[in-house]
Each structure stands twice: as C-alpha cells, then as structure tokens.
Design a protein around this motif. Sequence first.
Motif, PDB file in Angstrom:
ATOM      1  N   ARG A  13      20.473 -19.205   1.218  1.00 47.83           N
ATOM      2  CA  ARG A  13      19.540 -18.709   0.827  1.00 47.83           C
ATOM      3  C   ARG A  13      17.920 -18.623   0.479  1.00 47.83           C
ATOM      4  O   ARG A  13      17.638 -17.711   1.125  1.00 47.83           O
ATOM      5  CB  ARG A  13      20.766 -17.080   1.002  1.00 47.83           C
ATOM      6  N   ASP A  14      18.111 -18.549  -0.673  1.00 42.34           N
ATOM      7  CA  ASP A  14      16.870 -18.265  -1.770  1.00 42.34           C
ATOM      8  C   ASP A  14      15.856 -19.401  -1.446  1.00 42.34           C
ATOM      9  O   ASP A  14      14.593 -19.116  -1.343  1.00 42.34           O
ATOM     10  CB  ASP A  14      17.566 -18.788  -3.074  1.00 42.34           C
ATOM     11  N   SER A  15      16.448 -21.097  -0.664  1.00 42.16           N
ATOM     12  CA  SER A  15      15.936 -21.755  -0.137  1.00 42.16           C
ATOM     13  C   SER A  15      15.075 -21.705   1.244  1.00 42.16           C
ATOM     14  O   SER A  15      13.839 -22.768   1.392  1.00 42.16           O
ATOM     15  CB  SER A  15      15.705 -23.010  -0.226  1.00 42.16           C
ATOM     16  N   LEU A  23      12.288 -14.420  11.554  1.00 45.66           N
ATOM     17  CA  LEU A  23      12.579 -13.259  11.368  1.00 45.66           C
ATOM     18  C   LEU A  23      11.466 -12.885  10.640  1.00 45.66           C
ATOM     19  O   LEU A  23      10.345 -13.339  10.051  1.00 45.66           O
ATOM     20  CB  LEU A  23      13.907 -13.158   9.905  1.00 45.66           C
ATOM     21  N   PRO A  24      11.005 -11.881  11.008  1.00 45.49           N
ATOM     22  CA  PRO A  24      10.398 -10.672  10.899  1.00 45.49           C
ATOM     23  C   PRO A  24      10.142 -11.551   8.376  1.00 45.49           C
ATOM     24  O   PRO A  24      10.958 -10.970   8.156  1.00 45.49           O
ATOM     25  CB  PRO A  24      10.159  -9.300  11.029  1.00 45.49           C
ATOM     26  N   ASP A  25       9.277 -10.280   8.216  1.00 45.47           N
ATOM     27  CA  ASP A  25       8.951 -10.960   6.477  1.00 45.47           C
ATOM     28  C   ASP A  25       8.573  -9.123   6.277  1.00 45.47           C
ATOM     29  O   ASP A  25       6.940  -8.580   7.048  1.00 45.47           O
ATOM     30  CB  ASP A  25       7.254 -11.379   6.585  1.00 45.47           C
ATOM     31  N   HIS A  26       9.538  -8.881   5.685  1.00 45.86           N
ATOM     32  CA  HIS A  26       9.143  -7.598   5.723  1.00 45.86           C
ATOM     33  C   HIS A  26       8.145  -7.019   4.143  1.00 45.86           C
ATOM     34  O   HIS A  26       8.843  -5.894   3.739  1.00 45.86           O
ATOM     35  CB  HIS A  26      11.110  -7.236   5.300  1.00 45.86           C
ATOM     36  N   GLY A  27       7.746  -7.740   3.714  1.00 43.58           N
ATOM     37  CA  GLY A  27       7.684  -7.876   2.533  1.00 43.58           C
ATOM     38  C   GLY A  27       7.441  -8.206   1.485  1.00 43.58           C
ATOM     39  O   GLY A  27       8.194  -8.833   0.728  1.00 43.58           O
ATOM     40  N   ARG A  28       7.180  -7.155  -0.088  1.00 39.18           N
ATOM     41  CA  ARG A  28       7.610  -8.021  -0.446  1.00 39.18           C
ATOM     42  C   ARG A  28       9.503  -8.368  -1.196  1.00 39.18           C
ATOM     43  O   ARG A  28       9.994  -6.622  -0.841  1.00 39.18           O
ATOM     44  CB  ARG A  28       6.982  -7.373  -2.268  1.00 39.18           C
ATOM     45  N   ARG A  29       9.171  -8.779  -1.266  1.00 40.30           N
ATOM     46  CA  ARG A  29      11.271  -9.010  -2.036  1.00 40.30           C
ATOM     47  C   ARG A  29      11.262  -9.298  -3.395  1.00 40.30           C
ATOM     48  O   ARG A  29      10.624  -9.620  -3.956  1.00 40.30           O
ATOM     49  CB  ARG A  29      11.518 -10.380  -1.612  1.00 40.30           C
ATOM     50  N   ARG A  30      12.840  -8.913  -4.058  1.00 42.88           N
ATOM     51  CA  ARG A  30      12.707  -8.759  -5.273  1.00 42.88           C
ATOM     52  C   ARG A  30      13.007 -10.542  -6.009  1.00 42.88           C
ATOM     53  O   ARG A  30      13.057 -10.759  -6.978  1.00 42.88           O
ATOM     54  CB  ARG A  30      14.025  -8.589  -5.811  1.00 42.88           C
ATOM     55  N   SER A  31      13.483 -10.717  -4.558  1.00 46.02           N
ATOM     56  CA  SER A  31      13.789 -12.561  -5.225  1.00 46.02           C
ATOM     57  C   SER A  31      13.595 -13.475  -3.658  1.00 46.02           C
ATOM     58  O   SER A  31      13.354 -12.911  -2.608  1.00 46.02           O
ATOM     59  CB  SER A  31      15.514 -12.765  -5.211  1.00 46.02           C
ATOM     60  N   PRO A  32      13.263 -15.251  -3.880  1.00 50.64           N
ATOM     61  CA  PRO A  32      12.382 -15.716  -2.792  1.00 50.64           C
ATOM     62  C   PRO A  32      13.730 -16.228  -1.425  1.00 50.64           C
ATOM     63  O   PRO A  32      14.948 -15.750  -2.036  1.00 50.64           O
ATOM     64  CB  PRO A  32      12.503 -16.571  -3.014  1.00 50.64           C
ATOM     65  N   HIS A 215      23.326 -26.787  -6.209  1.00 44.32           N
ATOM     66  CA  HIS A 215      24.044 -27.653  -4.967  1.00 44.32           C
ATOM     67  C   HIS A 215      22.581 -28.140  -4.021  1.00 44.32           C
ATOM     68  O   HIS A 215      23.283 -27.915  -2.869  1.00 44.32           O
ATOM     69  CB  HIS A 215      24.660 -26.685  -4.171  1.00 44.32           C
ATOM     70  N   ARG A 216      21.589 -29.236  -4.172  1.00 47.28           N
ATOM     71  CA  ARG A 216      21.201 -29.659  -3.469  1.00 47.28           C
ATOM     72  C   ARG A 216      21.389 -31.029  -2.805  1.00 47.28           C
ATOM     73  O   ARG A 216      21.499 -31.781  -3.384  1.00 47.28           O
ATOM     74  CB  ARG A 216      20.018 -30.061  -3.985  1.00 47.28           C
TER      75      ARG A 216
END
Length: 278
Positions: A13-15, A23-32, A215-216
């Motif tokens: 999910r983070d990657s 999906l739209p970019d909702h702006g600043r997020r706490r995690s990537p 887990h890559r």
Amino acid sequence: MGTPLGDFIRAKRDSIQPETLGLPDHGRRRSPGLRRSDLAVRAGISVEYLTRLEQGRDRNPSPAVVHALADALSLDPAERGHLHYLVKITGGACAGRTRPAPPPRDVRPAVRETLRLLEPGVAAVTNRLGDILAHTSGYAAVLGTTGLLDGPAPNLTRYVFTDPRSRTLFPDWDEVADEQAFDLWLGPSAENSEWLSTELAPVAGPEFTRRLGNHRVPRRGPLRLQHPTGPELRLLRETLDLTADAQQLLVLLPADEDTAAHLDRLTQSAPARLRAIS
C-alpha cells in the motif's frame, strides 16, 4: 504485534501512488502511498477490517478477501503467490512458539548423483535459507576465490549481508540482497525463517531487517558476477525445486559467449570432485 501478512499489505500500500490507479490526490498525507481508506474501498472491505489485518489482529482472511486485496493492490502473479503463502503461515502464527530445529542439511544420494552428472558444470544444492549443502567442482572453481565457500558451513545469505567482498562480487548487490531476504519467507517453515533471521539480524544489520520486512518480490534476471580474475560473468539461473527435501538444485549457465569462454577456462582445470557439506 504485526504479522508477515499485515507487513506485506502495508508495504505494498505504501509503495502505490494514488494517481497510478486513477485516484485523486487528496494532498498531504501522513505516510507515503495509498491511503488505507482508498485500499479498503477498492477491495470492498471496511477500513476497520483492513486495519485489523495490517496490525495483525485478524490473521485469517477469507479467500474472497485475499483475492479482493490482490486485485486492489494490482499484484502480479509472483506477488499473488507470495500473498497466499503469507496468509498460510500467518494463519498458524497463533500456535505455540518453540525454538525449531535448523532445516535438514543432508542431501539425498539420488540428488548427489544428479549433481555429479553435471560436472564440471557450475551447480549446487541449497535451501531457501541460503545454506550451500553440496556443489560441483565447477561451482568451486568459479566461486571458491570469492570467500563464499570459506568456513565449514557456507551460507549465501550470510555472505551477502556480512562479507564486504559480496558487494564487489555482485555488481547488482541490491537486487541480490532483495532476493536473499525474500527467499527466507519461502523456507521450510515460518519458524525456521524466523530462526535464521534471529541468528543473522544482529550481525547483518538494518540492510537485512529492512529488506526482510519489505516483502519485495524479486524479478530474478541474469546474475552478474565481477569475478576476481577480472571479467564480468553473466549467468542464467535454472532452479529445480526439491520440494520434499525443502531444497533446490541450482545450475548457473553462461548468458553470452564471453561468459561461456571464461567459464570453460575456469572449470576445465578443476578436478571433478563433488563436495557435500554436512
């Protein structure tokens, strides 16, 4: 406490960047990466249930949920296989934990004879934890001067993460390190993977623990070796899984004419003597 399954879902999910899924970019997020709420909507599950999966508070998702998550994360076939494997080992993670015995190191006579027939080719029997259990004289001729076979119990994973010579031997060290860390999840059991990581982590450091948690799923292209004698070798890897033994037979083949010529020079003078390591 998290689980391998939860760690994998969170890492994937983070990657993922939202725009790659439309999906739209909702702006600043706490995690990537992808928001938990966006993944939950795509998978058709609640945010609360996804949170429980990622945090290890739910260890037994239904097959329908697993397939939905795989589709929502746009996993490729190799990643889907890894997801299903993690579901299997995570579902049994609540069982009593006892320190397991190391994986078996004996190589069956029929497998040893198969390896002998490959002389003077470059071949070895290994397990998913990186132990080199037996090898041809050709394997020793190519890799014996690199430090990999030093000591009574050579282990490729330990060599990659703890021996500085590995960074010279493998020009694509990052990819090789990802492969070795990933293969620990495919060991004989989750407990044995944990056993080795417990032994290895204190000396391998953050390069190892970070990759183990990522887990890559590796792509495994041709293997490049910067051989101590000078030339770069490009090798194709053919692997025969010995499922009943939790082992594999690895054969390294030249990927080009220059590599083939140099392998001939390295192996033709090597005595045809199989080495089994107990």
